[in-house]
Write an enzyme that holds these catalytic residues in place. Structure first.
Site, PDB file in Angstrom:
ATOM      1  N   CYS A 148      14.893  30.425  16.298  1.00  0.00           N
ATOM      2  CA  CYS A 148      15.477  30.956  17.531  1.00  0.00           C
ATOM      3  C   CYS A 148      14.429  31.520  18.475  1.00  0.00           C
ATOM      4  O   CYS A 148      14.688  31.671  19.680  1.00  0.00           O
ATOM      5  CB  CYS A 148      16.497  32.044  17.221  1.00  0.00           C
ATOM      6  SG  CYS A 148      17.770  31.482  16.085  1.00  0.00           S
ATOM      7  N   SER A 182      31.416  19.434  15.081  1.00  0.00           N
ATOM      8  CA  SER A 182      31.729  20.812  15.451  1.00  0.00           C
ATOM      9  C   SER A 182      32.465  21.493  14.310  1.00  0.00           C
ATOM     10  O   SER A 182      32.895  20.857  13.354  1.00  0.00           O
ATOM     11  CB  SER A 182      32.597  20.823  16.705  1.00  0.00           C
ATOM     12  OG  SER A 182      33.860  20.280  16.389  1.00  0.00           O
ATOM     13  N   CYS A 219      30.594  36.035  18.047  1.00  0.00           N
ATOM     14  CA  CYS A 219      29.516  35.153  17.589  1.00  0.00           C
ATOM     15  C   CYS A 219      29.023  34.337  18.778  1.00  0.00           C
ATOM     16  O   CYS A 219      29.832  33.843  19.562  1.00  0.00           O
ATOM     17  CB  CYS A 219      30.027  34.169  16.535  1.00  0.00           C
ATOM     18  SG  CYS A 219      30.836  34.939  15.147  1.00  0.00           S
TER      19      CYS A 219
END
Lengths: 141, 381
Positions: free
Chosen positions: B80, B116, B200
């Protein structure tokens, strides 16, 4: 060997032989730690040398019970594991922290509770049959 | 080491663009940044391109059809923190005197070709990943510990999402711009306790870019840049022993180094973009970055200090929670926001009198580590 979903006989694969012992005489299962011969730190999972000292580690049997440091109930999880499932970090007296699934009714899970290592099914195949067995934790009665 | 400035920035909106490859998004950001800097692209001497998922030589694909290859290109993957890693490399190249003007770019496409409904998990040969761990649960465990120790409630955590949506409603680049209430946040679908969906950060695609140069170059160009006062990148410490889940050690170390390097402290900072991948994360960073005392995050957010109009505005662009998190791009997008704010170009979400900004990013689930890497940058005008 470890980590592959299904063998010919449709027996679930056992994960992880150098970390987890299920005695064949029916005695209780236990986890294995790897203790540095210099600094005494215990490592899990298995390492060949201590990350701090670069010296050898020796295999030790960990205590069978530890304290639940924290947990979460996973609702949107990985394929092959029936949701919702509980996971947590357990702190052992040997000063090692281990992550695993929890075989505890979700409403009964409490931070700091005593838990004990057992063998259980950790992954399922596409038909919902056990594909992998490993260590997990249940509540100490 | 020389002084380093950001003189141009640009980004794409963040959202779901499965038909736009990462390099196409990257190109849009690069062109915008170069035009914003008002420089000749041939004067850019190197490009540092953050991207996690694309594999081999992603940076070359961004720059080649812009006629910008030939120069040094470094492809940067640090989970990240890839975007701030790219910025750190750009900073170091200038500060050291290696180059006079370079670019930091971040670009990512996560939705093209992805199934997904699956949470991102640690690597499949990571023991925790094999036993079912997912990122929301890793943070979920931190949240449950925090709530037990400090008495924070689910409503307290939900306030982070409410605030960040308030901010993102003012940001045309944000993926989600709708206002939400505490009730709506808590009623959204449970992902990993205690986090409901709106707690989230969503998947996203997008890109951002910055043109970075030396003070001398900036003066020669007659440009007005934003100064980089601190550029820090560290990796997580590996340990199997117990540790305090409510103290993110990697952020603690990185931020201390940033404060030392810049001589600036939290009291001076008007704007923070942090790694708010989950609501608890912003709480932990209020405390660990030094904006409030340990255990006081709920009071801090309830006081209004972290909201537009407050003393230390957190996630004014909407944070990861509302922008989404195109992994390689986020660190550079945080940079773009910081520059816009410090220049007074942030439109409806402008922080009045913003003079000092901090960006923080961390992430990368690796068993035994707080996170894989952490980047912190501090900017001033």
């Amino acid at each position: 060997m470890s980590g592959q979903p299904i063998s010919e006989e449709n027996e679930p694969v056992f994960f992880h032989p150098d970390l987890f012992v299920v005695p064949t005489d029916g005695k209780a299962p236990y986890l294995l730690g790897y203790k540095c011969e210099d600094c005494g730190k215990v490592w899990f999972p298995k390492l060949d040398i201590c990350p701090e000292c670069w010296t050898n580690v020796k295999q030790i049997n960990l205590s069978r019970t530890g304290k639940l440091c924290s947990y979460s109930i996973i609702h949107v999880g990985q394929r092959g594991i029936k949701s919702p499932y509980a996971v947590g970090y357990v702190d052992f007296p040997e000063n090692v922290r281990i992550y695993a699934q929890l075989a505890i009714p979700h409403e009964k899970i409490k931070l700091g509770m005593d838990v004990e290592v057992i063998e259980g099914v950790v992954r399922l195949d596409k038909s919902g049959n056990p594909a992998m067995k490993s260590y997990m934790f249940k509540a100490v009665e | 080491m020389r002084e380093v400035y950001v003189i141009g920035v640009g980004m794409t909106p963040f959202g779901k663009f499965p038909d736009r490859p990462y390099y196409d998004l990257g190109k849009e950001a690069v062109v915008k940044a170069v035009k914003d800097a008002n420089v000749d692209k041939r004067e850019i001497q190197a490009g540092y391109v953050g991207n996690v998922k694309a594999g081999m030589a992603p940076g070359q694909k961004v720059f080649k059809t812009l006629g910008m290859t030939g120069m040094q290109i470094v492809n940067v993957e640090n989970a990240c923190s890839s975007g701030q890693t790219a910025l750190n490399l750009a900073y170091t190249a200038i500060a050291s005197g290696q180059y006079d003007m370079v670019m930091a770019v971040g670009c990512e496409n996560l939705t093209g070709g992805r199934t997904s409904g699956e949470a991102l998990a640690p690597d499949q040969d990571d023991i925790e990943g094999i036993l079912g761990n997912v990122m929301p649960a890793i943070y979920g465990m931190r949240a449950k510990k925090y709530m037990e120790v400090y008495g924070a409630t689910p409503e307290d955590l939900a306030l982070v999402a409410v605030k960040n949506h308030k901010h993102s409603s003012l940001n045309p680049y944000a993926q989600f711009r709708n206002l939400v209430t505490v009730e709506e946040v808590l009623a959204s679908r449970m992902v990993a306790e205690p986090f409901t969906l709106l707690q989230c950060c969503p998947i996203a695609d997008g890109a951002a870019a910055a043109v970075v140069c030396s003070k001398e170059k900036m003066q020669q160009l007659g440009a007005k840049g934003v100064k980089i006062n601190a550029s820090i990148l560290v990796s997580g410490l590996f340990k199997n022993q117990s540790s305090d889940l409510t103290v993110p050690e990697i952020t603690q170390r990185a931020s201390r180094l940033a404060y030392e390097m810049s001589g600036i402290g939290p009291e001076d900072i008007n704007m923070v973009e942090c790694h708010d991948a989950f609501t608890i994360a912003e709480f932990l960073y209020y405390e660990t970055l030094g904006f409030c005392r340990k255990g006081e995050a709920a009071s801090f957010i309830r006081s209004g200090a972290a909201e537009l109009g407050g003393k230390h505005v957190f996630s004014v662009r909407g944070g990861l929670l509302c922008m989404g998190h195109p992994l390689g791009a986020t660190g550079v997008a945080q940079t773009v926001e910081a520059v816009w704010q410090l220049r007074g170009q942030a439109g409806d979400r402008q922080i009045q009198g913003a003079k000092t900004a901090m960006i923080h990013i961390t992430g990368g689930g690796v068993a035994g580590m707080d996170n894989a890497a952490c980047g912190v940058h501090i900017f001033t005008v």
